[in-house]
Design a protein around this motif. Structure first.
Motif, PDB file in Angstrom:
ATOM      1  N   GLY A  92       0.814  -1.216   0.000  1.00 18.71           N
ATOM      2  CA  GLY A  92       0.000   0.000   0.000  1.00 18.71           C
ATOM      3  C   GLY A  92       0.844   1.261   0.000  1.00 18.71           C
ATOM      4  O   GLY A  92       0.500   2.264  -0.636  1.00 18.71           O
ATOM      5  N   PHE A  95       2.171   1.715  -3.441  1.00 13.48           N
ATOM      6  CA  PHE A  95       1.112   2.150  -4.357  1.00 13.48           C
ATOM      7  C   PHE A  95       0.920   3.661  -4.315  1.00 13.48           C
ATOM      8  O   PHE A  95       0.902   4.327  -5.357  1.00 13.48           O
ATOM      9  N   GLN A  99       1.569   6.357  -7.297  1.00 12.85           N
ATOM     10  CA  GLN A  99       0.221   6.450  -7.860  1.00 12.85           C
ATOM     11  C   GLN A  99       0.123   7.427  -9.027  1.00 12.85           C
ATOM     12  O   GLN A  99      -0.559   7.160 -10.016  1.00 12.85           O
ATOM     13  N   ASN A 108       7.738  -0.745 -10.067  1.00 10.38           N
ATOM     14  CA  ASN A 108       7.896  -1.537  -8.851  1.00 10.38           C
ATOM     15  C   ASN A 108       8.389  -2.931  -9.201  1.00 10.38           C
ATOM     16  O   ASN A 108       8.031  -3.496 -10.235  1.00 10.38           O
ATOM     17  N   ASP A 141       9.288  -4.265  -3.547  1.00  9.78           N
ATOM     18  CA  ASP A 141       8.413  -4.824  -2.523  1.00  9.78           C
ATOM     19  C   ASP A 141       9.057  -6.137  -2.074  1.00  9.78           C
ATOM     20  O   ASP A 141       8.859  -7.184  -2.679  1.00  9.78           O
TER      21      ASP A 141
END
Length: 294
Positions: A92, A95, A99, A108, A141
């Motif tokens: 999150g 993101f 964004q 990513n 990530d």
């Protein structure tokens, strides 16, 4: 909805008390619900107000667009890795960070388990091929730090492999920084009850069920092992050239803003509006040295 096999209740120790947690029960136990936000010594009693969060996030995202234009104009490179326990909020955070960036130069990296060929390579090799080129902003990530925490806890690597990783990683990261990449290492820290609440949410939310995995179940009873592995990893890899930035992440809203602020405050991009960025919440953002007492 994804069909999952029933999971046997897990016997775990939480805050010094032995508990039995049945994640298949749709009702979240009060002992988790009541303690989740304050778990791990979290300093705020409730989530950040949603309206305040969204207004602040928009200001920061405008700054991120400026940052990306600067990267493209100068050829500078940025790389940020996001680590933490399962359900800490890494995805999150990444993101909202990306964004409104142009996906052509902001990407990513979330790698699956290594293939047979990759298992025969130099350990860092499959990560290096995703490093940023001129003008790029790249997030990871999870990263090579799988070998520092997850793999030794879950038995996916040998003790010798982990020891070698801890010895070699500071030198590897020195090469990254020496090559001119702006390098950030974020560790998202959550309390045990908060992790259990988020696991339960994943298990019973049809929009999040894809996030729930056997690793989540196995990890619930290994809280202390993960803590010990994290602390050992940080003692070896928190360095002056590549320090760990620790985000207290029981409230995802505050931790997301803290990550973006740290990046914006660090980089000398054109048109930076320090008033729009605002000040860091020192209760939320820490140094790795603070966590492990270096």
């Amino acid at each position: 909805m994804r069909n999952l096999p029933d999971t046997a209740p897990v016997r775990i120790t939480v805050a010094g008390t032995e508990r039995v947690f049945d994640i298949d029960d749709p009702v979240l136990p009060d002992w988790i619900k009541d303690a989740a936000m304050s778990s791990g010594g979290y300093p705020h009693g409730k989530k950040m107000d949603k309206d305040e969060y969204e207004k602040t996030l928009e200001r920061l995202q405008i700054e991120l667009v400026k940052l990306q234009l600067w990267l493209q104009a100068t050829g500078e490179r940025v790389m940020a890795i996001f680590e933490g326990r399962d359900a800490a909020g890494k995805g999150g955070t990444i993101f909202v960070l990306r964004q409104y960036m142009n996906p052509r130069s902001a990407r990513n990296v979330a790698l699956p388990k290594p293939t047979e060929r990759e298992r025969g390579q130099w350990y860092y090799q499959r990560y290096v091929e995703h490093f940023p080129t001129a003008g790029e902003f790249v997030t990871f990530d999870r990263s090579w730090y799988n070998r520092g925490v997850v793999e030794p806890v879950m038995g996916f690597c040998t003790a010798e492999q982990c020891d070698r990783f801890l010895e070699e990683t500071p030198t590897f990261e020195h090469m990254i920084v020496n090559d001119g990449i702006h390098f950030f290492k974020f560790w998202l820290n959550i309390g045990q009850e908060m992790q259990l609440e988020r696991f339960h949410d994943r298990r019973h939310d049809p929009l999040k069920i894809w996030k729930f995995s056997p690793i989540d179940v196995a990890g619930m009873s290994k809280w202390d092992e993960y803590t010990q592995a994290r602390d050992r990893m940080m003692k070896h890899t928190h360095t002056d050239h590549a320090p760990w930035i620790v985000l207290r992440a029981n409230d995802k809203r505050r931790s997301r803003l803290a990550a973006i602020r740290r990046i914006l405050k660090t980089l000398p991009y054109d048109g930076r509006d320090d008033a729009a960025i605002g000040e860091e919440d020192e209760k939320i953002i820490l140094s790795g040295a603070d966590v492990i007492g270096m």
